[in-house]
Design a protein around this motif. Structure first.
Motif, PDB file in Angstrom:
ATOM      1  N   THR A 156       0.809  -1.220   0.008  1.00 18.89           N
ATOM      2  CA  THR A 156      -0.170   0.063  -0.018  1.00 18.89           C
ATOM      3  C   THR A 156       0.696   1.197   0.022  1.00 18.89           C
ATOM      4  O   THR A 156       0.745   2.288  -0.789  1.00 18.89           O
ATOM      5  N   PHE A 157       1.782   1.163   0.891  1.00 18.23           N
ATOM      6  CA  PHE A 157       2.833   2.594   1.160  1.00 18.23           C
ATOM      7  C   PHE A 157       3.627   2.584  -0.391  1.00 18.23           C
ATOM      8  O   PHE A 157       3.583   3.718  -0.846  1.00 18.23           O
ATOM      9  N   CYS A 158       3.905   1.601  -0.929  1.00 19.51           N
ATOM     10  CA  CYS A 158       4.923   1.627  -2.201  1.00 19.51           C
ATOM     11  C   CYS A 158       4.164   2.208  -3.337  1.00 19.51           C
ATOM     12  O   CYS A 158       4.160   2.793  -4.284  1.00 19.51           O
ATOM     13  N   ARG A 159       2.619   1.805  -3.451  1.00 26.66           N
ATOM     14  CA  ARG A 159       1.766   2.095  -4.545  1.00 26.66           C
ATOM     15  C   ARG A 159       1.544   3.619  -4.362  1.00 26.66           C
ATOM     16  O   ARG A 159       1.479   4.497  -5.114  1.00 26.66           O
ATOM     17  N   MET A 160       1.371   4.012  -2.979  1.00 29.48           N
ATOM     18  CA  MET A 160       0.935   5.569  -2.877  1.00 29.48           C
ATOM     19  C   MET A 160       1.937   6.228  -3.351  1.00 29.48           C
ATOM     20  O   MET A 160       1.919   7.400  -3.932  1.00 29.48           O
ATOM     21  N   LEU A 161       3.305   5.824  -2.669  1.00 29.17           N
ATOM     22  CA  LEU A 161       4.423   6.650  -3.233  1.00 29.17           C
ATOM     23  C   LEU A 161       4.748   6.567  -4.653  1.00 29.17           C
ATOM     24  O   LEU A 161       5.174   7.678  -5.240  1.00 29.17           O
ATOM     25  N   ALA A 162       4.230   5.610  -5.391  1.00 30.72           N
ATOM     26  CA  ALA A 162       4.826   5.494  -6.681  1.00 30.72           C
ATOM     27  C   ALA A 162       3.858   6.457  -7.504  1.00 30.72           C
ATOM     28  O   ALA A 162       3.906   6.997  -8.664  1.00 30.72           O
ATOM     29  N   THR A 205      10.804  -3.926  -3.844  1.00 30.29           N
ATOM     30  CA  THR A 205       9.368  -3.682  -3.823  1.00 30.29           C
ATOM     31  C   THR A 205       8.932  -2.492  -4.094  1.00 30.29           C
ATOM     32  O   THR A 205       7.913  -2.470  -5.112  1.00 30.29           O
ATOM     33  N   TYR A 206       9.518  -1.576  -3.729  1.00 32.77           N
ATOM     34  CA  TYR A 206       9.163  -0.464  -4.142  1.00 32.77           C
ATOM     35  C   TYR A 206       9.138  -0.116  -5.804  1.00 32.77           C
ATOM     36  O   TYR A 206       8.298   0.347  -6.315  1.00 32.77           O
ATOM     37  N   ARG A 207      10.223  -0.562  -6.170  1.00 38.43           N
ATOM     38  CA  ARG A 207      10.623  -0.427  -7.783  1.00 38.43           C
ATOM     39  C   ARG A 207       9.411  -1.177  -8.585  1.00 38.43           C
ATOM     40  O   ARG A 207       8.932  -0.778  -9.665  1.00 38.43           O
ATOM     41  N   SER A 208       9.039  -2.336  -7.985  1.00 41.15           N
ATOM     42  CA  SER A 208       8.096  -3.292  -8.518  1.00 41.15           C
ATOM     43  C   SER A 208       6.527  -2.104  -8.871  1.00 41.15           C
ATOM     44  O   SER A 208       5.954  -2.457  -9.878  1.00 41.15           O
ATOM     45  N   HIS A 209       6.434  -1.372  -7.862  1.00 41.51           N
ATOM     46  CA  HIS A 209       5.260  -0.531  -8.160  1.00 41.51           C
ATOM     47  C   HIS A 209       5.353   0.674  -9.156  1.00 41.51           C
ATOM     48  O   HIS A 209       4.477   1.364  -9.387  1.00 41.51           O
ATOM     49  N   CYS A 210       6.653   0.806  -9.500  1.00 41.24           N
ATOM     50  CA  CYS A 210       7.040   1.868 -10.502  1.00 41.24           C
ATOM     51  C   CYS A 210       6.861   1.541 -11.851  1.00 41.24           C
ATOM     52  O   CYS A 210       6.973   2.204 -12.855  1.00 41.24           O
ATOM     53  N   PHE A 211       7.153   0.271 -12.021  1.00 38.17           N
ATOM     54  CA  PHE A 211       7.557  -0.195 -13.568  1.00 38.17           C
ATOM     55  C   PHE A 211       6.069  -0.829 -14.087  1.00 38.17           C
ATOM     56  O   PHE A 211       5.203  -1.397 -13.600  1.00 38.17           O
ATOM     57  N   PRO A 263       2.155   8.410   2.366  1.00 36.07           N
ATOM     58  CA  PRO A 263       1.452   7.142   2.921  1.00 36.07           C
ATOM     59  C   PRO A 263       0.596   7.683   4.167  1.00 36.07           C
ATOM     60  O   PRO A 263       1.184   8.980   5.059  1.00 36.07           O
ATOM     61  N   GLU A 264      -0.314   7.014   4.485  1.00 39.97           N
ATOM     62  CA  GLU A 264      -1.084   7.365   5.723  1.00 39.97           C
ATOM     63  C   GLU A 264      -0.934   6.390   6.740  1.00 39.97           C
ATOM     64  O   GLU A 264      -1.260   5.238   6.568  1.00 39.97           O
ATOM     65  N   PHE A 280      13.290   6.309   0.255  1.00 44.14           N
ATOM     66  CA  PHE A 280      13.835   5.702  -1.057  1.00 44.14           C
ATOM     67  C   PHE A 280      13.018   6.496  -2.244  1.00 44.14           C
ATOM     68  O   PHE A 280      13.802   6.711  -3.362  1.00 44.14           O
ATOM     69  N   ALA A 281      11.693   6.801  -2.138  1.00 43.62           N
ATOM     70  CA  ALA A 281      11.071   7.262  -3.319  1.00 43.62           C
ATOM     71  C   ALA A 281      11.529   8.805  -3.624  1.00 43.62           C
ATOM     72  O   ALA A 281      11.642   9.129  -4.820  1.00 43.62           O
ATOM     73  N   ALA A 282      11.937   9.501  -2.820  1.00 44.33           N
ATOM     74  CA  ALA A 282      12.497  10.981  -2.863  1.00 44.33           C
ATOM     75  C   ALA A 282      13.891  10.712  -3.770  1.00 44.33           C
ATOM     76  O   ALA A 282      13.939  11.593  -4.308  1.00 44.33           O
ATOM     77  N   LEU A 283      14.635   9.901  -3.380  1.00 50.70           N
ATOM     78  CA  LEU A 283      15.953   9.820  -4.216  1.00 50.70           C
ATOM     79  C   LEU A 283      15.672   9.111  -5.344  1.00 50.70           C
ATOM     80  O   LEU A 283      16.364   9.618  -6.453  1.00 50.70           O
ATOM     81  N   TYR A 284      14.967   8.104  -5.709  1.00 52.03           N
ATOM     82  CA  TYR A 284      14.780   7.527  -6.916  1.00 52.03           C
ATOM     83  C   TYR A 284      13.976   8.378  -7.869  1.00 52.03           C
ATOM     84  O   TYR A 284      14.139   7.901  -8.954  1.00 52.03           O
ATOM     85  N   ARG A 285      13.015   9.449  -7.583  1.00 46.87           N
ATOM     86  CA  ARG A 285      12.411   9.971  -8.443  1.00 46.87           C
ATOM     87  C   ARG A 285      13.533  10.663  -9.437  1.00 46.87           C
ATOM     88  O   ARG A 285      13.109  11.005 -10.462  1.00 46.87           O
TER      89      ARG A 285
END
Length: 375
Positions: free
Chosen positions: A147-153, A231-237, A158-159, A208-213
């Motif tokens: 859930t957090f990964c999708r929201m950040l992607a 896991t985070y990257r999987s929601h970006c692809f 995240p809430e 992670f998301a802030a740097l990876y953007r």
């Protein structure tokens, strides 16, 4: 090499079991869907003589009465099928939960399901799983990590409604435990857990998301950091790729920053490829790998393990970009031009031939597959 049968094999945990079986070179597991699980004759035929049955099917969410009844009925259905088998499976494994018997409809039904299965198979392997996370989990369903990964992607914050401590286990480690997989460097059947608070987890993933953007690699200080990042990257692809690079030019020539890693190094290498040459044709379970074409033109092709659709990225050295290979996606790069191709590769770890985390498989299947164009 074991022949597996899976109930719930199309779910999050089931997919990771199938990916690990592919990496090990085991036969594709026999998949048992919900309708087949409830049909005694069909179920008995699918279970007959397999080495190991993994009962992954369950009801996790919904009306409390349906959750309670569903988990018990699925276990009872498996028992009915087992009793009709001409040749009993060698091992039966139940994907139970650490919540078993905790007084909730879900926890109590999982406990009853375990008793039901053990009555038919006293040798039942009852594995109580904690919170699982990993690539391609369903947000708002499988785990708070998804859930957090999708929201950040989606560039949302995240809430955190309730801050509490969690023990997180990567799903490949859980798959290895359930499968009885031999020891490997890309998985740990001991299921090492990450103890973290919900807010701490949200903040870590947000970092992670802030740097990876901007295409930068965050600190990957331990195996859980690598797996959370994957896991985070999987929601970006694939929507977030390719990642553009900034080109700086002056009288001397041009400069492009291709990899910027925080708190780590890894390995960088370059290769040349003649026209038509294909490199890759493998997937990784944990390794982070980046491609950047510096000269010539190419197509990067990727296919999620177990799926048919191929994602294609046309890339050219005249406009350098980077594409990071998602874990558990087969990938290659082919020189589509008439001149030599120069490609830079970066991985987050130094290559070790004794533990390469490189599992051969072609991207292009022998049957015609639908192509998915990537922007």
């Amino acid at each position: 090499m074991l022949r597996l049968a899976l109930t719930g094999g199309q779910g999050f945990l089931g997919w990771h079991v199938r990916v690990l079986a592919r990496a090990l070179g085991w036969p594709d597991p026999v998949l048992i869907d919900r309708a087949e699980l409830l049909d005694e004759a069909t179920l008995a035929a699918k279970l007959d003589g397999v080495d190991r049955v993994l009962h992954l099917a369950g009801v996790n969410r919904g009306d409390p009465r349906e959750v309670a009844a569903g988990n018990v009925e699925l276990a009872a259905a498996l028992v009915r099928g087992l009793r009709r088998c001409a040749t009993q499976p060698g091992t039966v494994v139940f994907a139970n939960s650490v919540q078993a018997g905790n007084g909730t409809p879900y926890g109590d039904s999982k406990a009853v399901a375990a008793v039901t299965l053990a009555a038919a198979r006293p040798d039942l392997v009852d594995v109580q799983l904690p919170n699982l996370y990993g690539e391609h989990g369903l947000p708002y369903y499988n785990s708070v990590v998804a859930t957090f990964c999708r929201m950040l992607a989606e560039q949302r914050s995240p809430e955190v409604h309730e801050d509490r401590e969690l023990t997180l286990v990567h799903v490949t480690d859980a798959a290895a435990r359930l499968m009885g997989a031999p020891a490997g460097d890309s998985w740990d059947a001991g299921m090492p857990g990450l103890r973290t608070g919900v807010r701490e987890l949200a903040d870590r993933l947000a970092g992670f998301a802030a740097l990876y953007r901007g295409g930068e690699i965050p600190p990957l200080t331990d195996r859980h950091a690598v797996r959370l990042f994957n896991t985070y990257r999987s929601h970006c692809f694939p929507a977030h790729y390719p990642l553009p690079l900034t080109r700086r030019a002056d009288a001397r020539g041009e400069l492009v920053e291709t990899v910027k890693v925080h708190g780590g190094g890894g390995q960088t290498f370059c290769s040349t490829s003649r026209p038509g040459v294909v490199r890759g044709e493998h997937f990784h379970l944990a390794k982070v790998e980046r491609f950047c074409v510096l000269r010539g033109s190419a197509e990067i092709r990727l296919r999620r393990v177990g799926d048919d659709a191929v994602v294609r990225f046309p890339v050219d050295g005249a406009e350098p970009v980077v594409v990071d290979m998602p874990t558990m996606w087969v990938h290659n790069i082919v020189n589509t031009g008439s001149a030599e191709l120069l490609t830079l590769f970066w991985t987050n770890e130094v290559f070790d031939p004794a533990r390469p985390d490189t599992w051969p498989e072609p991207v292009e299947l022998t049957i015609a597959e639908p192509a998915v164009a990537a922007a």
